[in-house]
Write a protein that holds these residues in place. Structure first.
Motif, short mmCIF file in Angstrom:
data_model
loop_
_atom_site.label_atom_id
_atom_site.label_comp_id
_atom_site.label_asym_id
_atom_site.label_seq_id
_atom_site.Cartn_x
_atom_site.Cartn_y
_atom_site.Cartn_z
N SER A 38 37.70 40.84 43.24
CA SER A 38 38.18 42.12 42.71
C SER A 38 39.71 42.11 42.66
O SER A 38 40.36 41.72 43.64
CB SER A 38 37.71 43.29 43.58
OG SER A 38 36.30 43.39 43.57
N LEU A 39 40.27 42.54 41.52
CA LEU A 39 41.73 42.54 41.37
C LEU A 39 42.11 43.40 40.17
O LEU A 39 41.43 43.38 39.14
CB LEU A 39 42.23 41.11 41.14
CG LEU A 39 43.75 40.91 41.04
CD1 LEU A 39 44.41 41.11 42.41
CD2 LEU A 39 44.07 39.52 40.49
N ILE A 47 50.33 37.20 37.34
CA ILE A 47 49.63 36.94 38.59
C ILE A 47 49.50 35.43 38.76
O ILE A 47 48.99 34.74 37.88
CB ILE A 47 48.21 37.57 38.59
CG1 ILE A 47 48.30 39.09 38.45
CG2 ILE A 47 47.45 37.18 39.85
CD1 ILE A 47 48.85 39.79 39.66
N VAL A 230 47.85 35.43 44.23
CA VAL A 230 46.52 35.52 44.82
C VAL A 230 46.14 34.13 45.32
O VAL A 230 46.18 33.17 44.55
CB VAL A 230 45.47 36.02 43.80
CG1 VAL A 230 44.08 36.06 44.43
CG2 VAL A 230 45.86 37.38 43.26
N ILE A 237 38.92 35.50 47.74
CA ILE A 237 40.34 35.79 47.94
C ILE A 237 40.66 35.71 49.42
O ILE A 237 40.00 36.32 50.25
CB ILE A 237 40.71 37.19 47.41
CG1 ILE A 237 40.54 37.25 45.88
CG2 ILE A 237 42.14 37.54 47.78
CD1 ILE A 237 40.83 38.63 45.30
N VAL A 240 46.56 38.31 49.08
CA VAL A 240 47.24 38.82 47.87
C VAL A 240 48.53 39.47 48.32
O VAL A 240 48.54 40.27 49.26
CB VAL A 240 46.38 39.86 47.13
CG1 VAL A 240 47.09 40.29 45.84
CG2 VAL A 240 45.00 39.35 46.82
#
Length: 324
Positions: A38-39, A47, A230, A237, A240
Motif C-alpha cells: 500500500s502506498l 518515489i 520505499v 515494505i 518508507v
C-alpha cells in the motif's frame, strides 16, 4: 486545508504466481511476489523503490501498470480504480502511464529505426494529424532526450547503451504520460553513463511535471532523484521515508544493511559494513512473521510470530520492525 488527492493510490496490492511443485508433480505452489503493498504517490513526486534482486520491485511496477494483472488489491489512478477497467476503458490510461525498461537493447525492436520505435506509440494513439507533424514530434522527443534528427534512421545496434536508453525514454514520453515507472533504467549502463541518464530523468521530471516510480537495487542511485524512498524485501515494505530522513537516520535493519554497502566517495570516511547472513529466502516459502527475520541481526523469537505493521516513527517516516 485537506491534503490534495494523490495521483496514484495503491491499496493492499498482491501478486501471486502459481507454479508446479516439481516436474513430475501435479500439486501447485504459489510464488508470493508482492504481498499487501500500500502506498500513495503524490502528483509530481519521485518515489525510489529499492531492494535486492528478488524483492518484487519489477513485479510491483508492472502490476501497477497492469502489464501483468495483480492477484488482489486496488490501484487508483486519479481516483479511478484501473484494476476494474476493461481493455477499451484501459486504453486511455495506457497513454497516461508508461514504463522505461531495464534492458536498453532487449526492449527495442532490432528491425525498427529510432523513428519507427518512437512513432509507433504516436500512431497507435493517433496523436499526429499528418506525417509532418508526426516527424516533428519525434524529432522534438529525440532532442529532449539528448539525441538529434540525425538519429532518426538508425537502428538499435547502431547506438551505444546510453543512447538506446534515451530512445526508450523518448518512446515512453511520446504519448505525454503523467506517470512513469523507470524499471532500473541505469543498471545495464556503464557507471560514466548512469549519471547522464539520471540527470536527464531529473530534467524531464522537472520540465514535464512527471510523477515517477524509480526502481533500483542500489540506494546510491535513487538518493538524489527521489522525494521519498520505499525499501522492499521479499514482496513487503520494510521502510518508507523522505529521502533525506532515510539516508540520515535509517530505522530498519535491512535499510541499514543496504546503506552500509553504498560506496563512500570520501576515502577518509569509513562506513561500518553490515554483512547479511544467508541469501534472500524463496518467495514460495517465505519465513513466518517478519520475512526479514532469517537474516536480521536483531531478530528474536517474537519476530517469527508477528508480521510487523508499518508504523510511523516520525512524520512521513514508517518502518515495519518490532525491535527498532
Amino acid at each position: 486545508m485537506s491534503a490534495p488527492a494523490p495521483l496514484l493510490r495503491i491499496e493492499n496490492l498482491s501478486k501471486l504466481y502459481p507454479v508446479k511443485a516439481g516436474p513430475f508433480s501435479r500439486s501447485r505452489e504459489t510464488v508470493k511476489a508482492v504481498q499487501d503493498f500500500s502506498l500513495d504517490i503524490g502528483r509530481g513526486e519521485v518515489i525510489g523503490l529499492v531492494g535486492e534482486s528478488g524483492s518484487g520491485k519489477t513485479t510491483l511496477g508492472r502490476s501497477i501498470l497492469r502489464l501483468i494483472e495483480p492477484t488482489s488489491g486496488t490501484v487508483r489512478f486519479d481516483g479511478v480504480d484501473i484494476t476494474k477497467l476493461g481493455p477499451r476503458e484501459m486504453r486511455e490510461y495506457r497513454r497516461r502511464m508508461q514504463i522505461i525498461f531495464q534492458d536498453p537493447f532487449g526492449s527495442l525492436n532490432p528491425r525498427f529505426t529510432a523513428e519507427r520505435i518512437i512513432g509507433e506509440a504516436i500512431d497507435t494513439h493517433r496523436l499526429a494529424r499528418n506525417k509532418g507533424e508526426r516527424q516533428a514530434r519525434i524529432v522534438d522527443l529525440l532532442e529532449k532526450t539528448g539525441l538529434s534528427s540525425s538519429h532518426l534512421t538508425r537502428y538499435p545496434h547502431e547506438f551505444s547503451g546510453g543512447q538506446r536508453q534515451r530512445i526508450g525514454i523518448a518512446r515512453a514520453l511520446a504519448v505525454g504520460p503523467q506517470f512513469i515507472v523507470a524499471d532500473e533504467p541505469v543498471s545495464a549502463l556503464d557507471v560514466s553513463v548512469q549519471a547522464q541518464v539520471l540527470n536527464l530523468l531529473q530534467d524531464l521530471k522537472r520540465d514535464l511535471d512527471l510523477t515517477m516510480l524509480m526502481v533500483a537495487h542500489d540506494l546510491g542511485v535513487v538518493e538524489y532523484v527521489s522525494n521519498r524512498v520505499v525499501v522492499m524485501y521479499l514482496g513487503r515494505i520494510m521502510e518508507v521515508a523522505p529521502a533525506r530522513k532515510l539516508y540520515a537516520n535509517p530505522m530498519h535493519p535491512y535499510t541499514r544493511a543496504l546503506l552500509s554497502a553504498v560506496p563512500v566517495p570520501d576515502p577518509t570516511k569509513r562506513r561500518t559494513r553490515t554483512i547479511l547472513k544467508g541469501e534472500i529466502p524463496s518467495p514460495i516459502h517465505p519465513p513466518s512473521g517478519c520475512v526479514f527475520r532469517t537474516r536480521c541481526p536483531l531478530a528474536i523469537d517474537e519476530c517469527a510470530k508477528v508480521v510487523p505493521p508499518l508504523e510511523a516513527v516520525s512524520e512521513g517516516h514508517l518502518k515495519a520492525c518490532i525491535r527498532t
